[in-house]
Design a protein around this motif. Structure first.
Motif, mmCIF file in Angstrom:
data_model
loop_
_atom_site.group_PDB
_atom_site.id
_atom_site.type_symbol
_atom_site.label_atom_id
_atom_site.label_comp_id
_atom_site.label_asym_id
_atom_site.label_seq_id
_atom_site.Cartn_x
_atom_site.Cartn_y
_atom_site.Cartn_z
ATOM 1 N N VAL A 1 -1.996 67.553 13.000
ATOM 2 C CA VAL A 1 -2.387 68.082 12.029
ATOM 3 C C VAL A 1 -2.056 69.039 10.603
ATOM 4 O O VAL A 1 -3.571 69.671 10.768
ATOM 5 C CB VAL A 1 -3.581 67.076 12.301
ATOM 6 C CG1 VAL A 1 -4.697 66.424 10.774
ATOM 7 C CG2 VAL A 1 -3.548 66.167 13.294
ATOM 8 N N ILE A 2 -2.065 68.278 9.475
ATOM 9 C CA ILE A 2 -2.110 69.577 8.486
ATOM 10 C C ILE A 2 -3.372 69.185 7.592
ATOM 11 O O ILE A 2 -3.316 67.983 7.144
ATOM 12 C CB ILE A 2 -0.625 68.758 7.414
ATOM 13 C CG1 ILE A 2 0.716 69.237 8.015
ATOM 14 C CG2 ILE A 2 -0.587 69.434 6.685
ATOM 15 C CD1 ILE A 2 2.502 68.656 8.375
ATOM 16 N N VAL A 3 -3.836 69.645 7.836
ATOM 17 C CA VAL A 3 -5.414 69.804 6.655
ATOM 18 C C VAL A 3 -5.533 70.661 5.616
ATOM 19 O O VAL A 3 -5.043 71.085 5.152
ATOM 20 C CB VAL A 3 -6.251 70.200 7.867
ATOM 21 C CG1 VAL A 3 -6.338 69.723 9.220
ATOM 22 C CG2 VAL A 3 -6.319 71.627 7.953
ATOM 23 N N GLY A 4 -6.074 70.715 4.726
ATOM 24 C CA GLY A 4 -6.750 71.362 3.973
ATOM 25 C C GLY A 4 -7.685 70.976 2.658
ATOM 26 O O GLY A 4 -9.364 71.299 3.437
ATOM 27 N N ASN A 5 -8.292 70.181 2.117
ATOM 28 C CA ASN A 5 -9.635 69.507 1.782
ATOM 29 C C ASN A 5 -10.265 69.334 2.871
ATOM 30 O O ASN A 5 -10.340 68.351 3.726
ATOM 31 C CB ASN A 5 -9.577 68.464 0.780
ATOM 32 C CG ASN A 5 -9.532 68.625 -0.671
ATOM 33 O OD1 ASN A 5 -9.888 69.551 -0.894
ATOM 34 N ND2 ASN A 5 -8.132 68.272 -1.159
ATOM 35 N N GLY A 6 -11.618 69.616 3.341
ATOM 36 C CA GLY A 6 -12.891 69.146 4.421
ATOM 37 C C GLY A 6 -12.255 69.718 5.263
ATOM 38 O O GLY A 6 -12.169 69.212 6.506
ATOM 39 N N ALA A 7 -10.833 71.299 5.280
ATOM 40 C CA ALA A 7 -10.062 71.642 7.056
ATOM 41 C C ALA A 7 -10.889 71.768 7.625
ATOM 42 O O ALA A 7 -10.799 71.068 9.098
ATOM 43 C CB ALA A 7 -10.102 71.920 6.418
ATOM 44 N N GLU A 8 -11.839 71.890 7.735
ATOM 45 C CA GLU A 8 -12.913 71.932 9.205
ATOM 46 C C GLU A 8 -13.928 70.933 9.944
ATOM 47 O O GLU A 8 -13.537 71.217 10.846
ATOM 48 C CB GLU A 8 -13.978 73.444 8.637
ATOM 49 C CG GLU A 8 -14.102 74.150 8.603
ATOM 50 C CD GLU A 8 -12.891 75.058 9.577
ATOM 51 O OE1 GLU A 8 -12.812 75.053 10.216
ATOM 52 O OE2 GLU A 8 -11.805 75.932 9.316
ATOM 53 N N LEU A 9 -14.289 69.745 8.273
ATOM 54 C CA LEU A 9 -14.409 68.828 9.142
ATOM 55 C C LEU A 9 -13.620 67.895 10.109
ATOM 56 O O LEU A 9 -14.102 67.564 10.882
ATOM 57 C CB LEU A 9 -15.524 68.194 7.877
ATOM 58 C CG LEU A 9 -16.145 66.855 8.282
ATOM 59 C CD1 LEU A 9 -17.121 66.724 9.409
ATOM 60 C CD2 LEU A 9 -16.926 66.325 7.053
ATOM 61 N N VAL A 10 -12.478 68.351 9.404
ATOM 62 C CA VAL A 10 -11.568 67.423 10.172
ATOM 63 C C VAL A 10 -10.967 67.811 11.358
ATOM 64 O O VAL A 10 -10.722 67.141 12.184
ATOM 65 C CB VAL A 10 -9.457 66.906 9.176
ATOM 66 C CG1 VAL A 10 -8.578 66.438 9.854
ATOM 67 C CG2 VAL A 10 -10.385 66.405 8.225
ATOM 68 N N LYS A 11 -10.619 69.589 11.458
ATOM 69 C CA LYS A 11 -10.878 69.384 12.816
ATOM 70 C C LYS A 11 -11.466 69.446 13.649
ATOM 71 O O LYS A 11 -11.613 68.981 14.720
ATOM 72 C CB LYS A 11 -10.347 71.566 12.434
ATOM 73 C CG LYS A 11 -9.391 71.824 11.692
ATOM 74 C CD LYS A 11 -9.512 73.409 12.131
ATOM 75 C CE LYS A 11 -8.118 74.161 11.194
ATOM 76 N NZ LYS A 11 -7.847 75.301 11.274
ATOM 77 N N GLU A 12 -13.054 69.648 13.055
ATOM 78 C CA GLU A 12 -14.395 68.705 13.861
ATOM 79 C C GLU A 12 -13.925 68.012 14.884
ATOM 80 O O GLU A 12 -14.765 67.504 15.817
ATOM 81 C CB GLU A 12 -15.456 69.436 13.624
ATOM 82 C CG GLU A 12 -16.787 68.937 13.901
ATOM 83 C CD GLU A 12 -18.136 69.063 13.212
ATOM 84 O OE1 GLU A 12 -18.700 68.542 13.145
ATOM 85 O OE2 GLU A 12 -17.952 69.982 12.361
ATOM 86 N N ARG A 13 -14.002 66.342 13.893
ATOM 87 C CA ARG A 13 -13.763 65.004 14.316
ATOM 88 C C ARG A 13 -12.374 65.304 15.437
ATOM 89 O O ARG A 13 -12.569 64.031 15.597
ATOM 90 C CB ARG A 13 -14.325 64.473 12.979
ATOM 91 C CG ARG A 13 -14.858 64.190 11.832
ATOM 92 C CD ARG A 13 -16.352 63.961 12.503
ATOM 93 N NE ARG A 13 -17.239 63.803 12.012
ATOM 94 C CZ ARG A 13 -17.725 63.120 10.952
ATOM 95 N NH1 ARG A 13 -16.440 62.500 10.646
ATOM 96 N NH2 ARG A 13 -18.776 63.206 9.787
#
Length: 455
Positions: free
Chosen positions: A50-62
């Protein structure tokens, strides 16, 4: 053949107007990006980045429970740039990579499988997922020569003939990994937006004589969610799809339009669901149940032939042939046995209720173990909290708890005991005993006249 997938989930989604990253907004109770990941996995692709950027930590957490890898796109410089950010993940791999966006929760497992199969069978370097639409305004057009794709032309760049084409780019792709990695290094941002486009990879591969294919699917599956309006549209589509599946499997939905069922919910045949019910999470409902109107059930297991009326059940389990409600509240970690009765305005929290036990009305049971075939009178309270700590109450089999009883934890009531109505129990009750814990009644003669209250 090795298969992996990239999920583009770095955008904030300005039009959705939220502090939460767009891909974390829910459709039918589940985050859009998790819908995409789960569908990819069901289609047989286990290795997901998954390529994350904005809100990366929250996306990772979920999403971390999905055992996936992540790549960071610190600046959002286009879809091509997003895939470039996953170069380390792709490095040294051979086989196929499928590319998805995290805001397309309606894509089907069968479509992903067919896309990959088409890619392999036709020995393509790239295969584009496309749709036929009546009005393709705003979408990139697929320009073909028979089965072969020549190019993708953005709407603003189309000539008169190209504007007539109604096959549009769904922005989901399948690539040969090595071909994709080679092309990513040749991307440039010589455009008005100054961004790197993944669609340019198609042109690069075509210029090298590589074969580009396309697989057509229903437009509905490819809808991307960019606003609250589109979020509601996706919710409606998926809700209808879920409800149809259950009805085809033998479940009666009295009014599908007002029945909300999460995508992971399982329901047995001959169960009847009345209007205005919400079934969420990993709920499992057995056969021949009746779920009357206005209930909410989340992450719970319901046995066979259970009747539930206008109640809330959260993270709990209910045995066969039990009735619940109306207006009962089963809080997390509640386990109700078979042939039990949980009646109106009963609240149960983190407790076990044995087979055949009746808790008929206006009762609170918390942090308790209750045996089988007990009876609770109206207004019973398990007093489990002293203002600082919570304590446990144990009630044995075949016990009778009279109306308006307070059981002050920690306390144990053994098998075959009786508690007199109106008692406050602070000490253990031994088997076969009757416990009476109330003041002796005293009548004061003539009190009404003396107080001048007679009417």
């Amino acid at each position: 053949m090795y298969k992996c997938a990239l999920v583009l989930a770095a955008g904030q989604g300005k039009r959705i107007k939220s502090d939460i990253p767009k891909v974390l907004h829910k459709v039918c109770g589940k985050e859009m990006v998790i819908h995409v990941i789960d569908t990819i996995r069901k289609a047989g692709i286990d290795d997901v980045n998954v390529i994350v950027g904005n809100g990366a930590e929250l996306v990772k957490e979920r999403t971390q429970i999905k055992n996936i890898e992540y790549s960071l796109q610190s600046e959002q410089l286009g879809t091509g740039h997003a895939v470039q950010c996953a170069s380390e993940f792709l490095k040294g791999k051979q086989g196929i990579v499928a590319v998805f966006t995290g805001d397309t929760p309606l894509i089907k497992e069968s479509t992903i499988k067919n896309l990959v199969e088409s890619h392999i069978e036709n020995n393509n370097s790239a295969t584009i997922l496309t749709s036929i639409v009546e009005d393709p305004t705003g979408y990139g057009r697929i320009i073909r020569n028979g089965n072969e794709v020549l190019k993708i032309v953005e709407h603003k760049d189309c000539n008169e003939e190209e504007l007539k084409v109604n096959e549009m780019n769904a922005a989901i792709y399948c690539f040969d990994i090595e071909s994709l990695c080679e092309s990513l290094g040749k991307l440039n941002n010589n455009n008005k937006q100054g961004e790197y486009y993944l669609t340019d990879v198609i042109e690069i591969l075509k210029s090298q004589g590589k074969t580009i294919g396309a697989f057509v699917t229903d437009f509905e599956e490819t809808i991307g969610v960019n606003s609250r309006v589109q979020l509601a549209e996706a919710e409606e589509i998926l809700k209808n799809r879920i409800n149809l599946k259950h009805m085809e499997n033998g479940v009666t939905l009295i009014d599908p339009k007002t029945t909300y069922i999460g995508i992971d919910v399982e329901i047995g045949k001959d169960t009847i669901i009345y209007p205005n019910n919400i079934l969420e999470g990993c709920t499992v409902i057995g056969n021949n149940c009746i779920i009357y109107q206005n209930s909410r059930i989340k992450d719970s297991t319901i046995g066979n032939e259970v009747d539930i009326q206008s109640s809330v059940i959260l993270d709990s389990s209910i045995g066969d042939n039990t009735t619940v409600g109306p207006f009962a509240y089963l809080r997390p970690e509640t386990k109700v046995g078979k042939k039990a009765r949980i009646g109106d305005f009963v609240e149960i929290k983190k407790s076990t209720i044995g087979d055949g036990t009746k808790v008929s009305h206006l009762t609170y049971i918390g942090d308790a173990e209750v045996g089988k075939e007990c009876n609770f009178g109206c207004g019973t309270v398990v007093v489990n909290y002293d203002g600082k700590n919570k304590y446990k109450t144990i009630i044995g089999d075949h016990s009778f708890i009279g109306c308006n009883t307070n059981l002050v934890s920690p306390v144990e009531v053994e098998d075959n005991t009786y508690i007199a109505a109106g008692s406050t129990i602070t000490n253990d009750v031994k088997e076969g005993d009757l416990a009476v814990a109330r003041a002796k009644q005293k009548n004061i003669k003539g009190w009404v006249d003396k107080k001048g209250l007679k009417k």
